[in-house]
Design an enzyme around this catalytic site. Structure first.
Site, PDB file in Angstrom:
ATOM      1  N   ASP A 221       0.863  -1.188   0.000  1.00 57.71           N
ATOM      2  CA  ASP A 221       0.000   0.000   0.000  1.00 57.71           C
ATOM      3  C   ASP A 221       0.895   1.232   0.000  1.00 57.71           C
ATOM      4  O   ASP A 221       2.125   1.104  -0.095  1.00 57.71           O
ATOM      5  CB  ASP A 221      -0.964  -0.020   1.200  1.00 57.71           C
ATOM      6  N   HIS A 295      -2.321   3.287  -4.683  1.00 61.68           N
ATOM      7  CA  HIS A 295      -1.769   2.784  -3.410  1.00 61.68           C
ATOM      8  C   HIS A 295      -0.327   2.335  -3.623  1.00 61.68           C
ATOM      9  O   HIS A 295       0.095   1.281  -3.136  1.00 61.68           O
ATOM     10  CB  HIS A 295      -2.643   1.647  -2.864  1.00 61.68           C
ATOM     11  N   GLU A 359      -9.326   2.850  -5.760  1.00 60.34           N
ATOM     12  CA  GLU A 359      -9.004   4.220  -5.349  1.00 60.34           C
ATOM     13  C   GLU A 359      -7.797   4.803  -6.083  1.00 60.34           C
ATOM     14  O   GLU A 359      -6.984   5.501  -5.477  1.00 60.34           O
ATOM     15  CB  GLU A 359      -8.751   4.248  -3.830  1.00 60.34           C
TER      16      GLU A 359
END
Ligand code: ACM
Length: 721
Positions: A221, A295, A359
């Site tokens: 991440d 990420h 995302e």
């Protein structure tokens, strides 16, 4: 059709179960002396249970027997260890023990077929997982078509054990059992916070005892890259370490380096091989996640050439939220990712590899002339198509390695890769869309299956403020009406996600996981919902957590409302935009205060404050770093102009536009990252109960000032301070 039949059968069974458990536990009676009422508190509930009368006594010397083809050493070793560790029983101890019974495991030669949609290719081999268990006073026989079923029979046997009049007994019973869904998972985020391999072993052990079978391991991440990749050692040399957010961590100097102490850790390939084998022996497949194209900050800190930006940060960042950093679209970057995946597939033998896809805000791709040029070269007409190209390319690579790609539901945007499986997290819409277009899906939606939400309003556990209770989880519908009957075969199963931004320690992971994972297990395994039956069986499960030394969440009894004192957790937040239960910024070692706060609007309501005798208000306040990447939303955070350099706590009466009755300067708290009790502010008594609105003035969003508690001093108590 099949499901409907099982539903009816199971309802009857659950009635019997509930009656048995009620008979055993009702009214806090002592354990029953009649062996016929031995509780059958199996979680997840088996498909079919027929209770008989009498018991099988398990004791030192109870023999284990294995039929042809059964891996007796492995299964026997597992069961013997489990019984020894949890109840101190030495199964199969040598010597001739008179009247000791036999527990026998048999393979049935494939008679019991899988109940779940185990389509070709979901797993390397299609596991049955079904088993039957039949006990009599002298013998228990567990039979199954394969080793997975036998394993689950052993788990059920362990759950059937109870102590009666000084003996460990298993009730006489016949159980036929098989799971509803093939994928029964938990996500563990080891990127935001690192858990040591010993803990992951324990977590796997406990998952297995719930008949959960997928550990989705979130390994990369923004805040860390935790998986050793031999070809790219900087991924873990650099990417696995960060300076935690906030002044306290910045002041925590490591004498070895003279710099702030780094937080982190990584899993060597040897660790991973050990964990994968350990999980496999407990019927758990580890599905690794390597998140892309977003990420990606930790990977970019390690290898800046992967970045879109010319000069990306060389440090692994410590903010939560969503960073804009994406991988660029160069051939060399695809090659890097394929090299990484090539090592990943050698480590993780399961069918699925998770590539994230969530995302990935496209600002950097939009702003980059180079990425725009690459998009034209690759024929992507917008950034969604670029992401789609990215994921399709990874899918092709994985397919060449004999694997299947799974990703978060954003992989639907811009066109889904041909054989991709979609993990639906933004509600169930992703699952509905995937199934409608003939793709497999796993349901793992927020809010209900996001276990970073707290299980109840606890003042000690950080996490998201909004709660998802064990009952909410139990009520989750794994086959929603929005997915038509004909498409339900695409629902592989369910998963809950333990994101660990605010879950710093393994103990907290356990607290957030259990017993909600028990509810999830039943949603994924059992054909029928029966909350009443589940809650009757839950106390036995909690007792099992105790013998396993597993921390779990048990809702406290409600406390009476105190009209003179409230903690932040006992107050109402004015808004719940990004409402968190947050730790203060005190040094990492030692206990830290936990505050309830909306980081977008730190504002609390002390409802029903008794001001009739109040003469002073005492506030204890704390601070937390504002370490959240929230993009433009940061502009929505209100700042109220302070009168003093450090700002003030303002107290208004009746509502947040009401009369200001106290102003408490923050200067005494400014240098203290732990809780500070500010000097008392005088207030004038007024009749009756009133709401108090508490807000801070401040020049900047960082730090987040928060209330720890408010106390009203009364005339009676005045002078006792
Ligand atoms: C996610 O929660 N970003 C999958």
């Amino acid at each position: 059709m099949m499901q409907r039949r099982m539903t009816v059968a199971n309802r009857t069974v659950m009635g019997v179960l509930a009656a048995l458990v009620l008979a055993a536990c009702g009214d806090k009676a002592p354990l029953p002396s009649s062996p016929t009422s031995t509780p059958i508190a199996v979680i997840p509930a088996p498909r079919k249970v027929e209770a008989g009368s009498g018991v099988f006594v398990v004791k030192e010397g109870t023999r284990l027997e294995f039929g042809d083809g059964v891996e007796g050493e492995r299964l026997g070793g597992y069961l013997t260890d489990l019984f020894q560790k949890t109840y101190g029983i030495g199964l199969g101890a040598s010597g001739n023990v008179p009247a000791a019974g036999v527990i026998r495991f048999e393979l049935t030669g494939g008679a019991a077929g899988p109940a779940h949609p185990c389509a070709p290719g979901i797993w390397a081999s299609c596991p049955s997982e079904s088993y039957s268990l039949a006990s009599s006073p002298s013998r228990i026989v567990i039979s199954a078509a394969d080793s997975r079923g036998l394993f689950y029979g052993a788990v059920t046997l362990w759950q059937l054990l109870s102590k009666q009049q000084g003996s460990f007994v298993v009730p006489v019973v016949t159980i036929e059992d098989s799971p509803r869904f093939a994928w029964r998972g938990l996500l563990l985020d080891s990127a935001r916070h690192y858990q040591p391999p010993e803990f992951i072993r324990k977590f796997i052990d406990v998952m297995a005892l719930h008949k959960l079978n997928v550990l989705h391991w979130h390994l990369t991440d923004d805040q860390a890259w935790r998986l050793e990749i031999k070809k790219y050692p900087r991924l873990t040399e650099v990417g696995a370490w960060r300076v935690p957010a906030g002044p306290a961590a910045a002041a925590d100097i490591d004498p070895a380096t003279g710099k702030p102490r780094l937080y982190g850790g990584f899993y060597s390939q040897e660790d991973v091989r050990g964990l994968v084998a350990y999980a496999r022996s407990r019927n758990i497949t580890i599905v690794p996640e390597v998140d892309m194209p977003g990420h990606a900050s930790a990977a970019i800190a390690a290898y800046p050439k992967l970045a879109v930006l010319d000069r990306p940060s060389a440090d692994v960042p410590a903010d939560w939220g969503v960073y804009p950093n994406l991988f660029n679209a160069e051939e060399a970057t695809f090659k890097f990712l394929e090299d990484v995946l090539a090592e990943v597939v050698t480590l993780f033998p399961g069918q699925y590899i998770h590539v994230g896809g969530d995302e990935a805000v496209k600002d950097q791709w939009q702003a980059s002339r180079r990425v725009q040029a690459r998009m034209r070269e690759l024929g992507a007409k917008d950034e969604h198509e670029m992401q789609s190209y990215f994921i399709k390319r990874m899918e092709k690579f994985l397919a060449g390695q004999g694997r299947r790609l799974i990703g978060w539901d954003e992989i639907l945007e811009g066109g889904l890769a041909p054989n991709a499986t979609v993990m639906s997290w933004r509600g169930i819409d992703g699952a509905v869309a995937a199934a409608a277009s003939g793709h497999d899906t796993v349901l793992s939606p927020q809010p209900t299956l996001y276990f970073d939400r707290r299980p109840f309003d606890t003042p000690t556990s950080p996490g998201r403020v909004q709660i998802s209770t064990v009952e909410n989880v139990y009520a989750f519908d794994p086959a929603p009406a929005a997915i038509g009957e004909a498409q339900r075969k695409h629902i592989l199963g369910v998963q809950a996600n333990i994101w660990t931004e605010h879950i710093r320690t393994p103990e907290r992971v356990e607290f957030m996981a259990f017993p909600r994972a028990a509810a999830l297990a039943e949603v994924g395994w059992s054909a029928t919902k029966d909350w009443a039956g589940f809650s009757e069986r839950l106390p036995a499960q909690l007792e099992r957590y105790k013998v396993l030394d597993v921390r779990f969440a048990e809702a406290p009894l409600p406390r009476p409302v105190d009209p003179f004192h409230r903690t932040s957790h006992e107050m109402v937040l004015c808004t719940e935009k990004i409402a968190l239960s947050l730790e203060d910024d005190a040094p990492v070692a030692g206990t830290r205060a936990v505050f309830k706060v909306d980081i977008m609007n730190p504002c609390w309501l002390f409802k029903g404050a008794d001001l009739s005798k109040a003469t002073a208000l005492v506030a204890s306040v704390g601070q937390a770093p504002f370490n959240f990447q929230i993009g433009d939303a940061v502009k929505e955070i209100p700042l109220h102009r302070p009168a003093t350099p450090e700002g003030e706590l303002e107290v208004r009466v009746d509502d947040c536009n009401g009369e200001r009755i106290a102003v408490l300067p923050l200067a005494p708290a400014a240098g203290n990252f732990a809780v500070t009790t500010l000097p008392a502010a005088s207030i004038k008594p007024r009749e009756g109960l009133h709401d108090l609105c508490l807000t801070f003035t401040r020049k900047s969003i960082d730090p987040i000032w928060t209330i720890d508690s408010i106390e009203l001093k009364t005339t009676r108590a005045a002078g006792t301070e």
